[in-house]
Design a protein around this motif. Structure first.
Motif, short mmCIF file in Angstrom:
data_model
loop_
_atom_site.label_atom_id
_atom_site.label_comp_id
_atom_site.label_asym_id
_atom_site.label_seq_id
_atom_site.Cartn_x
_atom_site.Cartn_y
_atom_site.Cartn_z
N CYS B 184 0.84 -1.19 0.00
CA CYS B 184 0.00 0.00 0.00
C CYS B 184 0.87 1.24 0.00
CB CYS B 184 -0.99 0.01 1.16
SG CYS B 184 -0.26 0.36 2.76
N ALA B 185 0.31 2.31 -0.57
CA ALA B 185 1.02 3.57 -0.66
C ALA B 185 -0.03 4.68 -0.63
CB ALA B 185 1.85 3.62 -1.93
N GLY B 186 0.42 5.94 -0.72
CA GLY B 186 -0.50 7.04 -0.50
C GLY B 186 -0.90 7.85 -1.73
N THR B 187 -0.49 7.42 -2.91
CA THR B 187 -0.97 8.09 -4.15
C THR B 187 -1.17 7.02 -5.22
OG1 THR B 187 1.19 8.41 -5.20
CG2 THR B 187 0.48 10.14 -3.67
N GLN B 188 -1.99 7.38 -6.22
CA GLN B 188 -2.24 6.45 -7.32
C GLN B 188 -0.96 6.22 -8.14
OE1 GLN B 188 -5.04 4.65 -7.54
NE2 GLN B 188 -3.95 3.50 -9.11
N ASP B 189 -0.14 7.27 -8.28
CA ASP B 189 1.12 7.11 -9.01
C ASP B 189 2.01 6.07 -8.35
OD1 ASP B 189 0.41 8.94 -10.87
OD2 ASP B 189 1.69 10.56 -10.10
N LYS B 190 2.06 6.13 -7.04
CA LYS B 190 2.89 5.15 -6.32
C LYS B 190 2.32 3.73 -6.49
CE LYS B 190 4.59 8.33 -2.72
NZ LYS B 190 4.54 8.69 -1.29
N VAL B 191 1.00 3.64 -6.41
CA VAL B 191 0.34 2.34 -6.58
C VAL B 191 0.67 1.76 -7.96
CG1 VAL B 191 -1.92 1.24 -6.86
CG2 VAL B 191 -1.49 2.76 -4.91
N ASN B 192 0.59 2.61 -8.98
CA ASN B 192 0.91 2.14 -10.34
C ASN B 192 2.36 1.67 -10.44
OD1 ASN B 192 -1.67 2.90 -10.97
ND2 ASN B 192 -1.07 4.83 -11.97
N LEU B 193 3.22 2.44 -9.81
CA LEU B 193 4.64 2.10 -9.83
C LEU B 193 4.89 0.74 -9.20
CD1 LEU B 193 7.42 3.71 -10.33
CD2 LEU B 193 7.42 3.97 -7.84
N LEU B 194 4.22 0.48 -8.08
CA LEU B 194 4.40 -0.81 -7.39
C LEU B 194 4.04 -1.97 -8.31
CD1 LEU B 194 2.92 0.00 -3.84
CD2 LEU B 194 5.33 -0.18 -4.47
N LYS B 195 2.90 -1.79 -8.99
CA LYS B 195 2.42 -2.90 -9.84
C LYS B 195 3.19 -2.98 -11.15
CE LYS B 195 -2.08 -1.86 -9.48
NZ LYS B 195 -3.56 -2.05 -9.51
N GLU B 196 3.47 -1.82 -11.75
CA GLU B 196 4.04 -1.83 -13.10
C GLU B 196 5.55 -1.94 -13.11
OE1 GLU B 196 2.14 1.61 -14.76
OE2 GLU B 196 0.16 0.71 -14.34
N LYS B 197 6.20 -1.27 -12.19
CA LYS B 197 7.66 -1.28 -12.22
C LYS B 197 8.28 -2.29 -11.26
CE LYS B 197 11.71 1.72 -12.21
NZ LYS B 197 12.26 3.08 -12.03
N LEU B 198 7.66 -2.44 -10.08
CA LEU B 198 8.30 -3.30 -9.07
C LEU B 198 7.72 -4.71 -9.01
CD1 LEU B 198 8.85 -0.79 -6.10
CD2 LEU B 198 10.22 -1.15 -8.15
N GLY B 199 6.67 -4.97 -9.78
CA GLY B 199 6.18 -6.34 -9.88
C GLY B 199 5.34 -6.82 -8.72
N PHE B 200 4.82 -5.90 -7.88
CA PHE B 200 3.90 -6.31 -6.82
C PHE B 200 2.67 -6.97 -7.46
CE2 PHE B 200 4.94 -4.06 -2.67
CZ PHE B 200 6.22 -3.72 -3.02
N ASP B 201 2.12 -7.97 -6.81
CA ASP B 201 0.91 -8.63 -7.35
C ASP B 201 -0.28 -7.69 -7.29
OD1 ASP B 201 1.78 -11.49 -7.86
OD2 ASP B 201 2.49 -11.18 -5.83
N GLU B 202 -0.38 -6.96 -6.20
CA GLU B 202 -1.47 -6.00 -6.02
C GLU B 202 -0.94 -4.82 -5.23
OE1 GLU B 202 -4.52 -5.98 -7.10
OE2 GLU B 202 -4.92 -8.08 -7.68
N ALA B 203 -1.63 -3.69 -5.37
CA ALA B 203 -1.28 -2.52 -4.56
C ALA B 203 -2.52 -1.66 -4.44
CB ALA B 203 -0.14 -1.74 -5.20
N PHE B 204 -2.60 -0.91 -3.36
CA PHE B 204 -3.74 -0.01 -3.20
C PHE B 204 -3.32 1.28 -2.49
CE2 PHE B 204 -3.78 -2.64 0.64
CZ PHE B 204 -4.03 -1.73 1.65
N ASN B 205 -4.14 2.31 -2.71
CA ASN B 205 -3.93 3.61 -2.07
C ASN B 205 -4.73 3.62 -0.76
OD1 ASN B 205 -3.88 6.25 -1.24
ND2 ASN B 205 -4.42 7.11 -3.26
N TYR B 206 -4.02 3.60 0.35
CA TYR B 206 -4.74 3.51 1.63
C TYR B 206 -5.61 4.73 1.88
CZ TYR B 206 -1.28 6.67 3.73
OH TYR B 206 -0.49 7.75 4.02
#
Lengths: 344, 344
Positions: B184-206
């Motif tokens: 989890c992170a605090g912006t949509q950009d960060k969430v996208n980064l987690l999924k698209e660049k870092l390969g997280f299975d899922e991510a959400f904006n808390y």
């Protein structure tokens, strides 16, 4: 087929706060037993705070329900205990044998296959010892202290609810092992007992204290290495604030929160990080692997008088509700047991 | 004797809430170095949330002060970083060598004997990598994930502050190891980064969620096995409520509480007991024993592109205060670093 007239305790409604007499009733039933069942006349059964969690309607903790199924209204309530076989349809149990295992808050237990039941060798010790220090309370204390707390000689140990069924044993194991042990309890009599009978180095009445953090600082000027937690709430916070680096907190119970009255603990996580504190929940059932060691060690300590068994006994199935209710008022000293067979 | 003109960041007053620009100032000094000192021109220095704990007057946690001495007003502030030796009175360091270790939020560091300083072999990787994924943030992630969380392949891992300096690495280690990872992170950009660049299975904006317990239940229908906690507070409570039996919580940081704004976590201790959850605080310094493994594994992952280094770089000593303040607003993406030598 055997016919058994049984009286047992049950709950009339789910219980979400502190339990009252009116939540319980004694029922009578006639049971027609089937082959492959063992009929046990209950002699001594255990009365434990955790059973309240099974009586809640919406458990505050989903986990509690998952682990230990909620009690159905009107049904018998399981409890650990010692009894005598009065009829057996199984080759591994015979009439008049002493047994220990999962019995009930009632006069008889009908034991289906798969339910925990073992033959009992009293080893010359009172039967109540097999419900208390050699039963699940004992295993909880033994597994929790040695496996979860991983003590080193000379370490500083704090035990809450120290005159209770588990705490009184933890403190004694810790002393025998070579730790410095301080306990807390809720009356001066209990405090005296901890110091005079159980050999605790220090003990205090938490009800006399206004600032538990300072109290623990006073009793542990060099910090706490191990906290064996039976209560949760404010005491857990105060203990965490006084933990040494690499300190261990074994969370055995949360009695201050079971009745919904107490405040949940919010331990200072900054201390947890900087002091590398470990807070670990556990259940005795996870330490069955050390059951043999536990029994032989504990029986030896009891036999030689190195350990004392504190048992607090009520009599008759009618006394179960008040015995149980009393646990949440701190009425009991040591293991609360109900004796069900009066002519024993 | 060498004369060094230095500019450095210091605090004008102790800071008990969120930090502001007005709490800091840039000072100039002329240092006359002595023999046995090494003078390092700082190139890249780390900016980390934990440093706020050293700036408090009355730390909320005595432990924090014990571990890491409070910063003296007007004095230089230590920080991990990479630099170049400009003068050395010691035989083990020579001029122009690259070094890594405990530098300062300033242009130069005067390194006394006993202070952490090592020669740096960049191994063909950018110098910023040696402040971030190959520095203390990396060791925190590596030690915390492998030694504290003790993962098994296929386990379900939750990481908070997942786009931060440590979280972004924990998530990647966990993915490479074979876990299912949600961050989890605090912006949509960060969430996208987690999924698209870092390969997280899922991510959400808390910040989009109203009930974190339900949110985690949704992302972890089968429960959480490992929670790598960087934030504390409500997220820690929600994670504990969703932990599987024998789940592990590694408490790395408590950023929600550093500024005194957030509510302290009161994790449900009944779940901790019944699900046998372990909550363990740790510091990277405890895992120096696996430093060699950490460096070789991580450098290899970075070189082969299996891991990404997220670095967020500001420029010049004047930018340190705003870089630091921004950490508590979630301005940074990945490791916050200040580059101090512009002509590099």
């Amino acid at each position: 087929m055997e016919e058994v007239k049984n009286r047992f305790v049950t709950i009339k409604n789910h219980i979400n706060g502190a339990p009252n007499e009116s939540d319980f009733e004694i029922r009578s039933e006639t049971i027609y037993t089937e082959s492959k069942q063992v009929v046990v006349k209950n002699m001594y059964v255990s009365v434990d705070p955790y059973q309240l969690n099974r009586m809640k309607s919406h458990s505050s903790s989903q986990a509690a329900i998952n682990f230990s199924a909620a009690i159905t209204l009107g049904q018998v309530i399981d409890a650990y205990g010692v009894g005598r076989v009065v009829a057996s349809g199984r080759p591994d149990f015979t009439k008049d044998e002493l047994v220990v295992g999962l019995l009930t808050w009632g006069e008889y237990t009908i034991v289906e296959e798969g339910r925990l039941l073992n033959k009992l060798d009293p080893m010359g010790l009172p039967l109540t010892h097999h419900v208390g220090p050699l039963g699940f309370s004992g295993l909880t204390a033994y597994g929790g202290f040695f496996q979860v707390c991983k003590p080193n000689k000379g370490e500083k140990v704090f035990v809450s609810a120290a005159s209770g069924s588990v705490g009184s044993l933890v403190g004694q194991y810790a002393k025998i092992f070579g730790c410095h042990v301080v306990g807390c309890a809720g009356t001066q009599d209990k405090v005296n007992l901890l110091k005079e009978k159980l050999g605790f180095d220090e003990a205090f009445n938490y009800k006399d204290e206004t600032d538990l953090k300072s109290t623990l600082k006073r009793y542990f000027p060099e910090g706490i290495d191990i906290y064996f937690d039976n209560v949760g709430g404010e005491m857990l916070e105060a203990a965490v604030a006084n933990m040494n680096t690499f300190g261990r907190v074994a969370v055995c119970g949360v009695i201050s929160e079971y009745t919904g009255g107490g405040r949940s603990a919010a331990p200072d996580m900054l201390t947890v990080v900087y002091n590398r504190v470990t807070i670990q929940g556990f259940l005795a059932a996870d330490y069955l692997k050390c059951y043999g060691d536990f029994i032989s060690t504990t029986a030896e300590h009891l036999r030689t008088g190195k350990m004392q068994a504190l048992c607090d006994i009520s009599h008759g199935v009618e006394s179960v509700p008040s015995a149980f209710i009393g646990l949440f008022r701190g009425d009991n000293i040591g293991k609360k047991i109900v004796q069900l067979e009066m002519n024993e």
